[in-house]
Design a protein around this motif. Structure first.
Motif, PDB file in Angstrom:
ATOM      1  N   LEU A  44      45.262  51.411  54.939  1.00 26.19           N
ATOM      2  CA  LEU A  44      44.943  51.930  53.601  1.00 26.19           C
ATOM      3  C   LEU A  44      46.008  51.520  52.584  1.00 26.19           C
ATOM      4  CD1 LEU A  44      42.762  53.797  52.275  1.00 26.19           C
ATOM      5  CD2 LEU A  44      44.461  55.634  52.450  1.00 26.19           C
ATOM      6  N   THR A  45      47.261  51.625  52.984  1.00 28.05           N
ATOM      7  CA  THR A  45      48.359  51.299  52.071  1.00 28.05           C
ATOM      8  C   THR A  45      48.325  49.828  51.677  1.00 28.05           C
ATOM      9  OG1 THR A  45      49.721  53.031  53.091  1.00 28.05           O
ATOM     10  CG2 THR A  45      50.867  51.385  51.760  1.00 28.05           C
ATOM     11  N   ASN A  46      48.093  48.960  52.640  1.00 27.42           N
ATOM     12  CA  ASN A  46      48.061  47.533  52.333  1.00 27.42           C
ATOM     13  C   ASN A  46      46.777  47.133  51.610  1.00 27.42           C
ATOM     14  OD1 ASN A  46      50.520  46.002  53.507  1.00 27.42           O
ATOM     15  ND2 ASN A  46      50.009  47.493  55.086  1.00 27.42           N
ATOM     16  N   LYS A  47      45.670  47.831  51.894  1.00 30.00           N
ATOM     17  CA  LYS A  47      44.429  47.583  51.160  1.00 30.00           C
ATOM     18  C   LYS A  47      44.635  47.874  49.678  1.00 30.00           C
ATOM     19  CE  LYS A  47      39.817  49.502  50.374  1.00 30.00           C
ATOM     20  NZ  LYS A  47      38.821  50.526  50.772  1.00 30.00           N
ATOM     21  N   PHE A  48      45.232  49.030  49.382  1.00 29.07           N
ATOM     22  CA  PHE A  48      45.456  49.385  47.985  1.00 29.07           C
ATOM     23  C   PHE A  48      46.572  48.540  47.369  1.00 29.07           C
ATOM     24  CE2 PHE A  48      42.692  52.927  48.762  1.00 29.07           C
ATOM     25  CZ  PHE A  48      42.157  53.214  47.513  1.00 29.07           C
ATOM     26  N   GLY A  49      47.507  48.100  48.196  1.00 32.85           N
ATOM     27  CA  GLY A  49      48.521  47.182  47.692  1.00 32.85           C
ATOM     28  C   GLY A  49      47.891  45.890  47.200  1.00 32.85           C
ATOM     29  N   PHE A  50      46.899  45.397  47.939  1.00 34.08           N
ATOM     30  CA  PHE A  50      46.180  44.178  47.536  1.00 34.08           C
ATOM     31  C   PHE A  50      45.361  44.433  46.269  1.00 34.08           C
ATOM     32  CE2 PHE A  50      42.343  41.516  47.647  1.00 34.08           C
ATOM     33  CZ  PHE A  50      42.929  40.257  47.687  1.00 34.08           C
ATOM     34  N   LEU A  51      44.677  45.586  46.209  1.00 31.97           N
ATOM     35  CA  LEU A  51      43.883  45.920  45.017  1.00 31.97           C
ATOM     36  C   LEU A  51      44.779  46.060  43.785  1.00 31.97           C
ATOM     37  CD1 LEU A  51      41.440  48.568  46.555  1.00 31.97           C
ATOM     38  CD2 LEU A  51      40.870  46.237  45.845  1.00 31.97           C
ATOM     39  N   LEU A  52      45.935  46.659  43.974  1.00 31.84           N
ATOM     40  CA  LEU A  52      46.885  46.818  42.871  1.00 31.84           C
ATOM     41  C   LEU A  52      47.399  45.467  42.384  1.00 31.84           C
ATOM     42  CD1 LEU A  52      48.798  49.905  44.256  1.00 31.84           C
ATOM     43  CD2 LEU A  52      47.758  49.806  41.993  1.00 31.84           C
ATOM     44  N   ASN A  79      45.821  42.823  42.203  1.00 33.67           N
ATOM     45  CA  ASN A  79      44.781  42.167  41.420  1.00 33.67           C
ATOM     46  C   ASN A  79      44.278  43.008  40.242  1.00 33.67           C
ATOM     47  OD1 ASN A  79      44.040  39.520  42.965  1.00 33.67           O
ATOM     48  ND2 ASN A  79      44.256  41.064  44.561  1.00 33.67           N
ATOM     49  N   ALA A  80      44.921  44.165  40.030  1.00 36.34           N
ATOM     50  CA  ALA A  80      44.530  45.010  38.897  1.00 36.34           C
ATOM     51  C   ALA A  80      44.892  44.314  37.590  1.00 36.34           C
ATOM     52  CB  ALA A  80      45.232  46.361  38.990  1.00 36.34           C
ATOM     53  N   LYS A  81      43.977  44.262  36.662  1.00 34.20           N
ATOM     54  CA  LYS A  81      44.166  43.522  35.408  1.00 34.20           C
ATOM     55  C   LYS A  81      44.849  44.352  34.322  1.00 34.20           C
ATOM     56  CE  LYS A  81      42.011  39.949  37.131  1.00 34.20           C
ATOM     57  NZ  LYS A  81      42.784  38.753  37.551  1.00 34.20           N
ATOM     58  N   THR A  82      44.747  45.667  34.410  1.00 36.76           N
ATOM     59  CA  THR A  82      45.300  46.518  33.354  1.00 36.76           C
ATOM     60  C   THR A  82      46.150  47.630  33.952  1.00 36.76           C
ATOM     61  OG1 THR A  82      43.418  48.054  33.358  1.00 36.76           O
ATOM     62  CG2 THR A  82      43.262  46.096  31.922  1.00 36.76           C
ATOM     63  N   LYS A  83      46.997  48.208  33.118  1.00 36.96           N
ATOM     64  CA  LYS A  83      47.816  49.345  33.538  1.00 36.96           C
ATOM     65  C   LYS A  83      46.928  50.530  33.910  1.00 36.96           C
ATOM     66  CE  LYS A  83      49.753  51.730  30.312  1.00 36.96           C
ATOM     67  NZ  LYS A  83      50.611  52.091  29.170  1.00 36.96           N
ATOM     68  N   LYS A 102      43.896  50.513  35.143  1.00 38.81           N
ATOM     69  CA  LYS A 102      43.316  50.284  36.463  1.00 38.81           C
ATOM     70  C   LYS A 102      44.353  50.529  37.552  1.00 38.81           C
ATOM     71  CE  LYS A 102      40.280  48.833  39.483  1.00 38.81           C
ATOM     72  NZ  LYS A 102      39.118  49.696  39.874  1.00 38.81           N
ATOM     73  N   GLN A 103      45.563  50.106  37.284  1.00 41.24           N
ATOM     74  CA  GLN A 103      46.666  50.303  38.218  1.00 41.24           C
ATOM     75  C   GLN A 103      46.885  51.790  38.510  1.00 41.24           C
ATOM     76  OE1 GLN A 103      50.722  49.317  36.816  1.00 41.24           O
ATOM     77  NE2 GLN A 103      50.659  47.655  38.313  1.00 41.24           N
ATOM     78  N   MET A 104      46.916  52.585  37.454  1.00 42.44           N
ATOM     79  CA  MET A 104      47.139  54.014  37.621  1.00 42.44           C
ATOM     80  C   MET A 104      45.979  54.698  38.341  1.00 42.44           C
ATOM     81  SD  MET A 104      50.136  54.417  36.447  1.00 42.44           S
ATOM     82  CE  MET A 104      51.297  53.412  35.506  1.00 42.44           C
ATOM     83  N   LEU A 105      44.760  54.279  38.033  1.00 39.19           N
ATOM     84  CA  LEU A 105      43.587  54.842  38.710  1.00 39.19           C
ATOM     85  C   LEU A 105      43.598  54.524  40.203  1.00 39.19           C
ATOM     86  CD1 LEU A 105      40.774  54.118  36.084  1.00 39.19           C
ATOM     87  CD2 LEU A 105      41.612  56.368  36.801  1.00 39.19           C
ATOM     88  N   LEU A 106      44.043  53.325  40.553  1.00 43.50           N
ATOM     89  CA  LEU A 106      44.128  52.947  41.965  1.00 43.50           C
ATOM     90  C   LEU A 106      45.173  53.782  42.700  1.00 43.50           C
ATOM     91  CD1 LEU A 106      43.794  49.063  41.713  1.00 43.50           C
ATOM     92  CD2 LEU A 106      42.246  50.588  42.956  1.00 43.50           C
ATOM     93  N   ARG A 107      46.275  54.064  42.036  1.00 46.52           N
ATOM     94  CA  ARG A 107      47.298  54.919  42.640  1.00 46.52           C
ATOM     95  C   ARG A 107      46.737  56.306  42.916  1.00 46.52           C
ATOM     96  NH1 ARG A 107      52.632  54.029  39.030  1.00 46.52           N
ATOM     97  NH2 ARG A 107      52.450  56.295  39.045  1.00 46.52           N
ATOM     98  N   GLU A 108      45.993  56.845  41.965  1.00 46.21           N
ATOM     99  CA  GLU A 108      45.380  58.161  42.138  1.00 46.21           C
ATOM    100  C   GLU A 108      44.352  58.137  43.270  1.00 46.21           C
ATOM    101  OE1 GLU A 108      43.764  59.137  38.358  1.00 46.21           O
ATOM    102  OE2 GLU A 108      45.717  59.435  37.396  1.00 46.21           O
ATOM    103  N   PHE A 168      52.400  47.613  48.512  1.00 47.37           N
ATOM    104  CA  PHE A 168      51.991  48.694  47.617  1.00 47.37           C
ATOM    105  C   PHE A 168      53.057  48.940  46.553  1.00 47.37           C
ATOM    106  CE2 PHE A 168      51.451  53.001  46.158  1.00 47.37           C
ATOM    107  CZ  PHE A 168      50.073  53.186  46.126  1.00 47.37           C
ATOM    108  N   THR A 169      54.306  49.079  46.984  1.00 44.47           N
ATOM    109  CA  THR A 169      55.394  49.391  46.059  1.00 44.47           C
ATOM    110  C   THR A 169      55.580  48.306  45.010  1.00 44.47           C
ATOM    111  OG1 THR A 169      56.541  50.620  47.820  1.00 44.47           O
ATOM    112  CG2 THR A 169      57.838  50.007  45.897  1.00 44.47           C
ATOM    113  N   ARG A 170      55.528  47.058  45.448  1.00 47.81           N
ATOM    114  CA  ARG A 170      55.756  45.939  44.523  1.00 47.81           C
ATOM    115  C   ARG A 170      54.686  45.855  43.450  1.00 47.81           C
ATOM    116  NH1 ARG A 170      57.069  43.383  49.439  1.00 47.81           N
ATOM    117  NH2 ARG A 170      55.001  42.420  49.545  1.00 47.81           N
ATOM    118  N   ASN A 171      53.476  46.326  43.771  1.00 51.06           N
ATOM    119  CA  ASN A 171      52.349  46.144  42.856  1.00 51.06           C
ATOM    120  C   ASN A 171      51.879  47.425  42.173  1.00 51.06           C
ATOM    121  OD1 ASN A 171      51.946  43.275  43.440  1.00 51.06           O
ATOM    122  ND2 ASN A 171      51.324  43.966  45.471  1.00 51.06           N
ATOM    123  N   ALA A 172      52.526  48.544  42.479  1.00 50.92           N
ATOM    124  CA  ALA A 172      52.034  49.839  41.988  1.00 50.92           C
ATOM    125  C   ALA A 172      52.685  50.277  40.679  1.00 50.92           C
ATOM    126  CB  ALA A 172      52.243  50.916  43.056  1.00 50.92           C
ATOM    127  N   GLY A 173      53.375  49.366  40.016  1.00 49.55           N
ATOM    128  CA  GLY A 173      54.005  49.736  38.755  1.00 49.55           C
ATOM    129  C   GLY A 173      55.324  50.441  38.953  1.00 49.55           C
TER     130      GLY A 173
END
Length: 228
Positions: free
Chosen positions: A15-23, A25-29, A31-37, A108-113
């Motif tokens: 799950l962590t690496n799946k969301f790390g990949f999605l993050l 590729n997130a185009k906006t801040k 989207k990034q925050m919504l993915l974290r939630e 996840f950490t590198r891409n989560a803002g």
């Protein structure tokens, strides 16, 4: 290591690496925050963990802050993300270099803002520049002022001076949060049993003015009535 622990570790890593990949590729801040939630809610749903916010009326609905919290568990950031989900407060975590290089949390950490803190660096200018950028854009900064997880049988360990310096340099009001429940114990129970809903209590404290000259740890202890 028992079977339940192994299966949960595999799921959490996936799950962590799946969301790390999605993050990544997130185009906006936004989207990034919504993915974290979404990541927090998905993992807590699997673990059957609920977050109960005490003094919810003290939680601002918008604005930018230096959010500070005690730190005992690896799921503490997720607890705070869950507590803020119905507000417009959005922020960036200060993260240690070790998390950037972690097999489990790295992508996840590198891409989560997050904002990289390299304590071994002789030049911290890039760190403070990034903090200034985040604050100037209207976003909050989230930090654990203890610097690392508190593994002792105490409510909090000593605060580092860095958090107060960040607040002063960026003129950020300080939003104190206290995770009352021992999240480590809840996490262990959730993994080993996973047959009932569990609750983590998180308490919101009064806003601290960044100009307040009282030591931050003293203020925090007084707000949450913590024994020294």
């Amino acid at each position: 290591m028992n079977f339940k622990l192994i299966t949960m570790a595999i799921y959490a890593t996936y799950l962590t690496n799946k969301f790390g990949f999605l993050l990544k590729n997130a185009k906006t801040k936004e989207k990034q925050m919504l993915l974290r939630e979404e990541y927090s809610s998905t993992l807590f749903s699997k673990l059957r963990i609920n977050v109960n916010v005490i003094n919810k009326e003290k939680l601002p609905q918008d604005g930018k802050y230096l959010l500070i919290s005690n730190h005992k568990s690896i799921i503490d950031p997720l607890i705070i993300e869950s507590a803020l989900v119905n507000t417009k407060i959005r922020g960036y975590w200060v993260a240690k270099k070790e998390l950037y290089n972690s097999f489990f949390f790295g992508m996840f950490t590198r891409n989560a803002g997050s904002i990289l803190l390299d304590r071994e660096s002789k030049n911290m200018s890039s760190f403070f520049k990034r903090l200034k950028e985040v604050s100037s854009n209207g976003d909050s900064i989230y930090i654990f002022p203890e610097g690392t997880r508190n593994k002792e049988n105490t409510p909090i360990s000593s605060f580092k001076e860095g958090a107060r310096i960040i607040a002063l340099k960026n003129r950020l009001a300080i939003l104190p949060i206290f995770i009352k429940t021992n999240a480590n114990e809840i996490l262990k129970e959730a993994i080993n049993k996973r047959d009932k809903d569990l609750t983590i209590d998180i308490e919101i404290g009064d806003i601290i003015d960044y100009k307040d000259k009282t030591p931050l740890e003293e203020n925090y202890r007084n707000i949450f009535n913590l024994d020294k």
